[in-house]
Design a protein around this motif. Structure first.
Motif, PDB file in Angstrom:
ATOM      1  N   GLY A 122       0.988  -1.356   0.137  1.00 35.10           N
ATOM      2  CA  GLY A 122       0.203  -0.160   0.129  1.00 35.10           C
ATOM      3  C   GLY A 122       0.686   1.277   0.008  1.00 35.10           C
ATOM      4  O   GLY A 122       0.473   2.456   0.479  1.00 35.10           O
ATOM      5  N   SER A 144       2.111   3.024  -2.456  1.00 35.19           N
ATOM      6  CA  SER A 144       1.620   4.106  -3.433  1.00 35.19           C
ATOM      7  C   SER A 144       0.294   4.797  -2.978  1.00 35.19           C
ATOM      8  O   SER A 144       0.038   5.808  -3.223  1.00 35.19           O
ATOM      9  CB  SER A 144       1.272   3.662  -4.950  1.00 35.19           C
ATOM     10  OG  SER A 144       2.545   3.001  -5.350  1.00 35.19           O
ATOM     11  N   MET A 159      -5.063   5.723  -9.123  1.00 30.87           N
ATOM     12  CA  MET A 159      -5.558   6.409  -7.950  1.00 30.87           C
ATOM     13  C   MET A 159      -6.024   7.979  -8.056  1.00 30.87           C
ATOM     14  O   MET A 159      -6.735   8.202  -7.173  1.00 30.87           O
ATOM     15  CB  MET A 159      -4.260   6.198  -6.954  1.00 30.87           C
ATOM     16  CG  MET A 159      -4.097   4.791  -6.647  1.00 30.87           C
ATOM     17  SD  MET A 159      -2.557   4.576  -5.221  1.00 30.87           S
ATOM     18  CE  MET A 159      -2.396   2.925  -5.516  1.00 30.87           C
ATOM     19  N   MET A 185      -2.683  -1.403   6.497  1.00 33.98           N
ATOM     20  CA  MET A 185      -3.365  -2.504   6.742  1.00 33.98           C
ATOM     21  C   MET A 185      -3.449  -3.210   8.286  1.00 33.98           C
ATOM     22  O   MET A 185      -3.107  -4.373   8.252  1.00 33.98           O
ATOM     23  CB  MET A 185      -3.086  -3.660   5.749  1.00 33.98           C
ATOM     24  CG  MET A 185      -3.146  -3.086   4.313  1.00 33.98           C
ATOM     25  SD  MET A 185      -3.167  -4.251   2.919  1.00 33.98           S
ATOM     26  CE  MET A 185      -2.576  -3.438   1.775  1.00 33.98           C
ATOM     27  N   PRO A 206      -5.982   1.492   8.901  1.00 33.19           N
ATOM     28  CA  PRO A 206      -6.802   0.129   8.984  1.00 33.19           C
ATOM     29  C   PRO A 206      -6.947  -0.507   7.346  1.00 33.19           C
ATOM     30  O   PRO A 206      -6.637   0.293   6.414  1.00 33.19           O
ATOM     31  CB  PRO A 206      -8.424   0.478   9.572  1.00 33.19           C
ATOM     32  CG  PRO A 206      -8.532   2.127   9.069  1.00 33.19           C
ATOM     33  CD  PRO A 206      -6.944   2.665   9.033  1.00 33.19           C
ATOM     34  N   ASP A 262      -9.164  -1.144   4.942  1.00 36.75           N
ATOM     35  CA  ASP A 262     -10.687  -0.637   4.708  1.00 36.75           C
ATOM     36  C   ASP A 262     -10.883  -0.876   3.187  1.00 36.75           C
ATOM     37  O   ASP A 262     -10.313  -0.514   2.329  1.00 36.75           O
ATOM     38  CB  ASP A 262     -10.521   0.770   5.023  1.00 36.75           C
ATOM     39  CG  ASP A 262     -11.887   1.588   4.892  1.00 36.75           C
ATOM     40  OD1 ASP A 262     -12.690   0.947   4.371  1.00 36.75           O
ATOM     41  OD2 ASP A 262     -11.550   2.761   4.806  1.00 36.75           O
ATOM     42  N   ILE A 280     -10.822   2.383   0.976  1.00 35.89           N
ATOM     43  CA  ILE A 280      -9.406   2.934   0.412  1.00 35.89           C
ATOM     44  C   ILE A 280      -9.367   2.113  -0.984  1.00 35.89           C
ATOM     45  O   ILE A 280      -8.787   3.056  -1.713  1.00 35.89           O
ATOM     46  CB  ILE A 280      -8.207   2.575   1.647  1.00 35.89           C
ATOM     47  CG1 ILE A 280      -8.282   2.942   2.840  1.00 35.89           C
ATOM     48  CG2 ILE A 280      -6.872   2.887   0.730  1.00 35.89           C
ATOM     49  CD1 ILE A 280      -7.309   2.985   3.724  1.00 35.89           C
ATOM     50  N   ARG A 281      -9.348   0.916  -1.031  1.00 37.76           N
ATOM     51  CA  ARG A 281      -9.180   0.307  -2.166  1.00 37.76           C
ATOM     52  C   ARG A 281     -10.253   0.751  -3.312  1.00 37.76           C
ATOM     53  O   ARG A 281      -9.920   1.157  -4.410  1.00 37.76           O
ATOM     54  CB  ARG A 281      -9.347  -1.216  -2.021  1.00 37.76           C
ATOM     55  CG  ARG A 281      -8.522  -2.045  -3.168  1.00 37.76           C
ATOM     56  CD  ARG A 281      -9.222  -2.508  -4.162  1.00 37.76           C
ATOM     57  NE  ARG A 281     -10.416  -3.153  -3.970  1.00 37.76           N
ATOM     58  CZ  ARG A 281     -11.739  -2.932  -4.606  1.00 37.76           C
ATOM     59  NH1 ARG A 281     -11.751  -2.277  -5.587  1.00 37.76           N
ATOM     60  NH2 ARG A 281     -12.674  -3.449  -4.208  1.00 37.76           N
ATOM     61  N   ALA A 294      -9.482   4.309  -4.360  1.00 37.51           N
ATOM     62  CA  ALA A 294      -8.271   4.358  -5.128  1.00 37.51           C
ATOM     63  C   ALA A 294      -8.499   3.796  -6.699  1.00 37.51           C
ATOM     64  O   ALA A 294      -8.058   4.591  -7.600  1.00 37.51           O
ATOM     65  CB  ALA A 294      -7.054   3.329  -4.563  1.00 37.51           C
TER      66      ALA A 294
HETATM   67  P1  ADP Z   1       2.301  -0.891  -3.285  1.00 41.63           P
HETATM   68  O1  ADP Z   1       2.507   0.828  -3.676  1.00 41.63           O
HETATM   69  O2  ADP Z   1       3.100  -1.187  -1.972  1.00 41.63           O
HETATM   70  O3  ADP Z   1       2.688  -1.900  -4.260  1.00 41.63           O
HETATM   71  P2  ADP Z   1      -0.498  -0.152  -3.591  1.00 41.63           P
HETATM   72  O4  ADP Z   1      -0.703   1.181  -3.018  1.00 41.63           O
HETATM   73  O5  ADP Z   1      -0.437  -0.193  -5.091  1.00 41.63           O
HETATM   74  O6  ADP Z   1       0.652  -0.976  -2.986  1.00 41.63           O
HETATM   75  O7  ADP Z   1      -1.657  -1.061  -3.101  1.00 41.63           O
HETATM   76  C1  ADP Z   1      -1.941  -2.435  -3.204  1.00 41.63           C
HETATM   77  C2  ADP Z   1      -3.479  -2.586  -3.125  1.00 41.63           C
HETATM   78  O8  ADP Z   1      -3.754  -2.687  -2.039  1.00 41.63           O
HETATM   79  C3  ADP Z   1      -4.299  -1.534  -4.112  1.00 41.63           C
HETATM   80  O9  ADP Z   1      -5.255  -2.098  -4.576  1.00 41.63           O
HETATM   81  C4  ADP Z   1      -4.807  -0.666  -2.931  1.00 41.63           C
HETATM   82  O10 ADP Z   1      -6.115  -0.167  -3.328  1.00 41.63           O
HETATM   83  C5  ADP Z   1      -4.865  -1.737  -1.793  1.00 41.63           C
HETATM   84  N1  ADP Z   1      -4.846  -1.048  -0.582  1.00 41.63           N
HETATM   85  C6  ADP Z   1      -3.788  -0.221  -0.093  1.00 41.63           C
HETATM   86  N2  ADP Z   1      -3.745   0.218   1.126  1.00 41.63           N
HETATM   87  C7  ADP Z   1      -5.024  -0.423   1.604  1.00 41.63           C
HETATM   88  C8  ADP Z   1      -5.860  -0.311   2.805  1.00 41.63           C
HETATM   89  N3  ADP Z   1      -5.336   0.251   4.131  1.00 41.63           N
HETATM   90  N4  ADP Z   1      -7.119  -1.166   2.949  1.00 41.63           N
HETATM   91  C9  ADP Z   1      -7.395  -1.862   1.873  1.00 41.63           C
HETATM   92  N5  ADP Z   1      -6.711  -1.882   0.673  1.00 41.63           N
HETATM   93  C10 ADP Z   1      -5.542  -0.949   0.387  1.00 41.63           C
END
Ligand code: ADP
Length: 366
Positions: free
Chosen positions: A118, A120, A152, A274, A310, A312, A315-316, A319
């Motif tokens: 998460g 990014s 995002m 998370m 959290p 959540d 958030i997903r 995004a």
């Molecule tokens: P990274 O940059 O570490 O590879 P991303 O930011 O692209 O990760 O996130 C990976 C996935 O997890 C995405 O689908 C994003 O929407 C989801 N995500 C990130 N943080 C959360 C969170 N706190 N709760 C639920 N989903 C999340």
């Protein structure tokens, strides 16, 4: 015969400054006067007015400082009214003024030990949230292995090229550039060192960033060429590490920490993403993966813990829809978590900038 008002003792500038020396910034551990935060002090009869010039518009203790300053001056004999105006001027990190990014005040690198934690999402919400406080913010998507920030932010257009200059796309008050956009032809699956170096250099130096308080750089996961190019090209104010509770014993994130330390990048703090789940039915917190891992690790390692976010679904979903939750649902627990974290992050950046000796800090006699 004297009127009752002229009997009142006349308050002096020295009295006011003495009173304000009793008000301390809890993050910088100094009082408002020795930090040079007080500007435009005016005394008109019994009315005192001044500005408090903070180091960031995202200051988490803005209201507290304003109230304490007002109370301290109000308590002086001869004062009937205190007018406090709070403003902010983000200070520049040492050396940036002499670099090719002289119009940028701070560069913040966001890293993680592995992908999918998460990082990014955190970088995007923090950038947008900082912009909402009034800061001038840039966001550079340097995560070449999975550039997800355009989705995002809901940015579908390419950054514009004018001559050999890149004009960032502006979204939600953030000036955004993605490194992936400047690779001709098919995007490479494997980035060799020189390619990553060239693309990052272009995205740093050929971009018309304008005046920025914070340039957030979303690094690729792990350790590597992009990070090295960044730290060798410009003075970076500090690094942020995004971790998850599944990072057992903090083994993976420790590599990111060492990478920052070995390249002399200050650690601004750790964010645990998370972290826990809030039941969408009853609102109860569930610590699915245990709790407090990153907080414990940061304490043991002596680095700041910026907070936890959290798991959540909101958030997903937000995004994927292209509107970060901090904008789409600002009152949600997740948005509140990001808001708290960005306040702490901005405070850590200010702390870094005040720790360098070249700043105008007046020594207070013991
Ligand atoms: P990274 O940059 O570490 O590879 P991303 O930011 O692209 O990760 O996130 C990976 C996935 O997890 C995405 O689908 C994003 O929407 C989801 N995500 C990130 N943080 C959360 C969170 N706190 N709760 C639920 N989903 C999340």
């Amino acid at each position: 015969m004297n009127s009752p008002t002229s009997d009142r003792p006349q308050v002096t500038e020295a009295d006011v400054l003495k009173a304000l020396r009793g008000v301390k910034d809890p993050d910088l551990h100094r009082d408002l006067v020795s930090l040079n935060f007080i500007d435009n002090l005016k005394i008109e009869g019994s009315v005192v007015s001044f500005d408090i010039n903070l180091t960031t518009p995202a200051c988490p203790v803005k209201e507290k400082l304003r109230d304490e300053a007002r109370e301290a001056v109000m308590a002086l004999a001869g004062v009937s009214e205190v007018r406090v105006n709070v403003k902010a001027e983000v200070r520049q990190h040492a050396g940036l003024d002499k670099s090719a990014l002289a119009s940028v005040r701070n560069i913040v690198a966001v890293g993680s030990g592995k992908g999918g934690v998460g990082k990014s999402t955190v970088a995007t919400n923090l950038a947008v949230g900082l912009a909402q406080t009034g800061a001038r913010v840039g966001l550079l998507d340097a995560d070449i292995y999975g550039p997800s920030i355009p989705i995002m932010l809901g940015v579908h257009e390419q950054a514009e090229l004018r001559g050999n200059r890149i004009i960032p796309v502006e979204k939600y008050g953030v000036r955004f550039v993605s490194m992936g956009l400047f690779v001709p032809g098919e995007k490479p699956l494997i980035w060799r060192g020189p390619m990553a170096h060239k693309a990052l250099s272009q995205c740093l130096f050929q971009v018309d960033w304008g005046e920025l308080d914070y340039l957030i750089v979303d690094l690729p996961p792990g350790t590597g060429d992009v990070h090295l190019t960044l730290v060798q090209s410009v003075p970076v104010t500090g690094g942020v590490i995004v971790s998850t509770p599944q990072d057992v014993g903090w083994k993976i994130s420790l590599k990111t920490l060492r990478m920052f330390q070995q390249t002399n990048v200050a650690i601004l703090g750790i964010i645990e993403n998370m972290s826990y789940h809030i039941c969408s039915h009853c609102g109860a917190r569930e610590d699915i993966f245990g709790s407090g891992g990153a907080a414990k690790a940061s304490k043991e390692l002596g680095i700041p813990f910026l907070g936890e976010i959290p798991i959540d679904i909101g958030i997903r979903i937000r995004a994927d829809e292209g509107t970060p939750i901090i904008i789409a649902d600002p009152d949600s627990p997740s948005a509140k978590a990001y808001q708290q974290i960005l306040g702490k992050l901005a405070a850590q950046i200010s702390i870094q900038n005040y720790q360098r000796p070249s700043l105008r800090i007046e020594e207070v006699p013991a």
